[in-house]
Design a protein around this motif. Sequence first.
Motif, PDB file in Angstrom:
ATOM      1  N   PRO A 269     -37.313  20.334  57.620  1.00 57.53           N
ATOM      2  CA  PRO A 269     -37.427  21.753  57.247  1.00 57.53           C
ATOM      3  C   PRO A 269     -37.639  22.678  58.443  1.00 57.53           C
ATOM      4  CG  PRO A 269     -38.849  20.396  55.887  1.00 57.53           C
ATOM      5  CD  PRO A 269     -38.252  19.494  56.896  1.00 57.53           C
ATOM      6  N   ASN A 270     -38.423  22.249  59.431  1.00 60.69           N
ATOM      7  CA  ASN A 270     -38.663  23.101  60.592  1.00 60.69           C
ATOM      8  C   ASN A 270     -37.845  22.670  61.802  1.00 60.69           C
ATOM      9  OD1 ASN A 270     -40.422  24.669  59.155  1.00 60.69           O
ATOM     10  ND2 ASN A 270     -42.169  23.374  59.617  1.00 60.69           N
ATOM     11  N   GLY A 271     -36.757  21.982  61.539  1.00 58.45           N
ATOM     12  CA  GLY A 271     -35.873  21.549  62.629  1.00 58.45           C
ATOM     13  C   GLY A 271     -36.239  20.164  63.143  1.00 58.45           C
ATOM     14  N   ASP A 272     -35.231  19.463  63.651  1.00 62.53           N
ATOM     15  CA  ASP A 272     -35.452  18.128  64.232  1.00 62.53           C
ATOM     16  C   ASP A 272     -36.014  18.296  65.635  1.00 62.53           C
ATOM     17  OD1 ASP A 272     -34.403  17.076  61.961  1.00 62.53           O
ATOM     18  OD2 ASP A 272     -32.422  16.687  62.772  1.00 62.53           O
ATOM     19  N   ARG A 273     -37.047  17.508  65.945  1.00 53.92           N
ATOM     20  CA  ARG A 273     -37.648  17.630  67.273  1.00 53.92           C
ATOM     21  C   ARG A 273     -37.906  16.246  67.855  1.00 53.92           C
ATOM     22  NH1 ARG A 273     -40.441  22.351  65.064  1.00 53.92           N
ATOM     23  NH2 ARG A 273     -42.195  21.132  64.312  1.00 53.92           N
ATOM     24  N   GLY A 274     -37.252  15.950  68.984  1.00 50.93           N
ATOM     25  CA  GLY A 274     -37.509  14.697  69.693  1.00 50.93           C
ATOM     26  C   GLY A 274     -37.278  13.477  68.829  1.00 50.93           C
ATOM     27  N   ARG A 275     -38.308  12.618  68.739  1.00 48.96           N
ATOM     28  CA  ARG A 275     -38.163  11.381  67.952  1.00 48.96           C
ATOM     29  C   ARG A 275     -38.437  11.623  66.476  1.00 48.96           C
ATOM     30  NH1 ARG A 275     -42.481   7.790  70.308  1.00 48.96           N
ATOM     31  NH2 ARG A 275     -43.417   9.783  70.814  1.00 48.96           N
ATOM     32  N   ARG A 276     -38.788  12.859  66.116  1.00 47.50           N
ATOM     33  CA  ARG A 276     -39.042  13.170  64.713  1.00 47.50           C
ATOM     34  C   ARG A 276     -37.880  13.986  64.171  1.00 47.50           C
ATOM     35  NH1 ARG A 276     -42.779  16.819  61.468  1.00 47.50           N
ATOM     36  NH2 ARG A 276     -42.267  15.842  59.516  1.00 47.50           N
ATOM     37  N   LYS A 277     -37.037  13.347  63.386  1.00 45.08           N
ATOM     38  CA  LYS A 277     -35.857  14.019  62.846  1.00 45.08           C
ATOM     39  C   LYS A 277     -35.470  13.352  61.540  1.00 45.08           C
ATOM     40  CE  LYS A 277     -33.691  11.548  66.634  1.00 45.08           C
ATOM     41  NZ  LYS A 277     -32.962  11.730  67.865  1.00 45.08           N
ATOM     42  N   SER A 278     -34.436  13.892  60.882  1.00 44.73           N
ATOM     43  CA  SER A 278     -34.081  13.330  59.568  1.00 44.73           C
ATOM     44  C   SER A 278     -33.027  12.227  59.697  1.00 44.73           C
ATOM     45  CB  SER A 278     -33.564  14.432  58.643  1.00 44.73           C
ATOM     46  OG  SER A 278     -32.332  14.929  59.122  1.00 44.73           O
TER      47      SER A 278
ATOM     48  N   PHE B  65     -35.609  -1.753  67.945  1.00 38.84           N
ATOM     49  CA  PHE B  65     -35.941  -0.347  67.665  1.00 38.84           C
ATOM     50  C   PHE B  65     -37.105  -0.345  66.679  1.00 38.84           C
ATOM     51  CE2 PHE B  65     -31.499  -0.787  68.670  1.00 38.84           C
ATOM     52  CZ  PHE B  65     -31.254   0.220  69.581  1.00 38.84           C
ATOM     53  N   GLN B  66     -38.103   0.501  66.931  1.00 40.35           N
ATOM     54  CA  GLN B  66     -39.288   0.506  66.073  1.00 40.35           C
ATOM     55  C   GLN B  66     -39.441   1.840  65.336  1.00 40.35           C
ATOM     56  OE1 GLN B  66     -41.977  -2.981  67.606  1.00 40.35           O
ATOM     57  NE2 GLN B  66     -42.764  -1.021  68.313  1.00 40.35           N
ATOM     58  N   VAL B  67     -39.879   1.721  64.084  1.00 33.09           N
ATOM     59  CA  VAL B  67     -40.020   2.885  63.204  1.00 33.09           C
ATOM     60  C   VAL B  67     -41.457   2.937  62.701  1.00 33.09           C
ATOM     61  CG1 VAL B  67     -39.166   3.973  61.081  1.00 33.09           C
ATOM     62  CG2 VAL B  67     -37.615   2.575  62.467  1.00 33.09           C
ATOM     63  N   GLY B  68     -42.046   4.119  62.646  1.00 33.31           N
ATOM     64  CA  GLY B  68     -43.407   4.233  62.103  1.00 33.31           C
ATOM     65  C   GLY B  68     -43.921   5.658  62.188  1.00 33.31           C
TER      66      GLY B  68
ATOM     67  N   VAL C 178     -39.955   8.450  64.650  1.00 35.18           N
ATOM     68  CA  VAL C 178     -41.227   8.815  64.000  1.00 35.18           C
ATOM     69  C   VAL C 178     -40.929   9.329  62.591  1.00 35.18           C
ATOM     70  CG1 VAL C 178     -43.262  10.301  64.132  1.00 35.18           C
ATOM     71  CG2 VAL C 178     -42.240   9.393  66.241  1.00 35.18           C
ATOM     72  N   VAL C 179     -41.544   8.691  61.597  1.00 38.18           N
ATOM     73  CA  VAL C 179     -41.270   9.031  60.195  1.00 38.18           C
ATOM     74  C   VAL C 179     -42.581   9.449  59.527  1.00 38.18           C
ATOM     75  CG1 VAL C 179     -40.515   8.103  57.979  1.00 38.18           C
ATOM     76  CG2 VAL C 179     -39.343   7.416  60.045  1.00 38.18           C
ATOM     77  N   THR C 180     -42.551  10.599  58.835  1.00 39.44           N
ATOM     78  CA  THR C 180     -43.739  11.027  58.089  1.00 39.44           C
ATOM     79  C   THR C 180     -43.417  11.050  56.602  1.00 39.44           C
ATOM     80  OG1 THR C 180     -43.066  13.305  58.487  1.00 39.44           O
ATOM     81  CG2 THR C 180     -44.730  12.404  59.967  1.00 39.44           C
ATOM     82  N   ASP C 181     -44.464  11.194  55.783  1.00 40.66           N
ATOM     83  CA  ASP C 181     -44.284  11.136  54.330  1.00 40.66           C
ATOM     84  C   ASP C 181     -43.347  12.244  53.843  1.00 40.66           C
ATOM     85  OD1 ASP C 181     -46.844   9.310  53.121  1.00 40.66           O
ATOM     86  OD2 ASP C 181     -47.024  10.091  55.148  1.00 40.66           O
TER      87      ASP C 181
ATOM     88  N   ASP D 229     -37.709   1.018  52.289  1.00 36.08           N
ATOM     89  CA  ASP D 229     -38.812   1.862  51.838  1.00 36.08           C
ATOM     90  C   ASP D 229     -40.091   1.516  52.588  1.00 36.08           C
ATOM     91  OD1 ASP D 229     -39.688   3.887  49.655  1.00 36.08           O
ATOM     92  OD2 ASP D 229     -41.247   2.340  49.705  1.00 36.08           O
ATOM     93  N   LEU D 230     -40.715   2.551  53.183  1.00 40.22           N
ATOM     94  CA  LEU D 230     -41.922   2.352  53.995  1.00 40.22           C
ATOM     95  C   LEU D 230     -43.177   2.851  53.277  1.00 40.22           C
ATOM     96  CD1 LEU D 230     -40.492   3.509  57.455  1.00 40.22           C
ATOM     97  CD2 LEU D 230     -40.587   1.193  56.516  1.00 40.22           C
TER      98      LEU D 230
END
Length: 420
Positions: A32-41, A102-105, A115-118, A247-248
């Motif tokens: 919603p607020n744009g993709d930034r660095g390792r945090r994106k969709s 590659f690691q996800v968390g 980087v993945v958030t809820d 699913d995480l």
Amino acid sequence: MFSPSQEEHCAPNKEPVKYGELVVLGYNGSLPNGDRGRRKSRFALYKRPKANGVKASTVHVISTPQASKAISCKGQHSISYTLSRNQTVVVEYTHDKDTDMFQVGRSTESPIDFVVTDTISGSQNNDETQITQSTISRFACRIVCDRNAPYTARIFAAGFDSSKNIFLGEKAAKWKNPDGHMDGLTTNGVLVMHPKGGFTEESKPGVWREISVCGDVYTLRETRSAQQRGKLVENETNILQDGSLVDLCGATLLWRTADGLFHTPTQKHIEALRQEINAARPQCPVGLNTLAFPSINRKDVVEEKQPWAYLSCGHVHGYHNWGHRSDTEANERECPMCRTVGPYVPLWLGCEAGFYVDAGPPTYAFTPCGHVCSEKSAKYWSQIPLPHGTHAFHAACPFCATQLSGEHNCVKLIFQGPID
């Protein structure tokens, strides 16, 4: 994570090999607020300039915490299984020249590539909506890709932390397999579902399974974080295929292979479909004004010409303020064309191309959110049960994660062309 531009320095004449992409369900093309660095969709996995994969090597059985610490401080990757206060099994991992990891968390520490958030369902996806307590693990999972063709990608529960360790404490589900190697599950687990028949309009949902720390496949636990593991499923693997869902527990990711993406519509294709539908000058059958889907960059603001639809029947109108049935059901309206009563919502074009199973025109809307995509894509996602909470499953819109409802979870749209 290396972007293609970084990799081109290593091999200037060669396109970097793309293993695939992870796309987070519930976002329509970007955060919603744009993709930034390792945090994106959406996150692309490219072949690394140098292999960083690891494979199991030496196993130590240790009776003192000091000895365990000594091994984990050697600067090598390791997984520790705490069996009791006096016994820990530490499995050391060595460099594997044939794989990339590659690691996800949820953690923003450097070992995490993505980087993945809820995901919060619906349109209230913004930073102000704080998750009180995330259920996504800081080091949730790792994906290991073969550096040689056919570039097979495998998924494993848990990721290595900044000190290159994975710790499974006393309370974590863990066990010794008949062949002697240790394995375990993470607190809330990593679930995977491979669709039957790949990611095409003919595909059917597969069965959700849990993946262990060592990559074995198990039936689901009774609840998400139960101590007792499910049964080993011997004839299934942790190899990701086009359309596999991961699913995480708080976010669901779609895996698309490089080959699968090659056959998927692009953002340009979706924009062309938008222009085509607008060029046909659909009209509001009551107000007779011309309707138009807003441009992809303005996908969150309701515009004056925006098409609206009655989701019970699919008739497309412009916005109007009549037809309310009662004050209690604010969004229940009666369609002026066919008198059907149901939700009346603005229509939004689904812009995340990775969720489309074909390149058909946007003629179906998900109910109740109003996201529009091709018929086959809408029907595909309408039948996919996605994990929700600790033991529920329901179908959801891939573009906003809203739980689907209505008779078929989606509806065919009925546009009226210009009268002239």
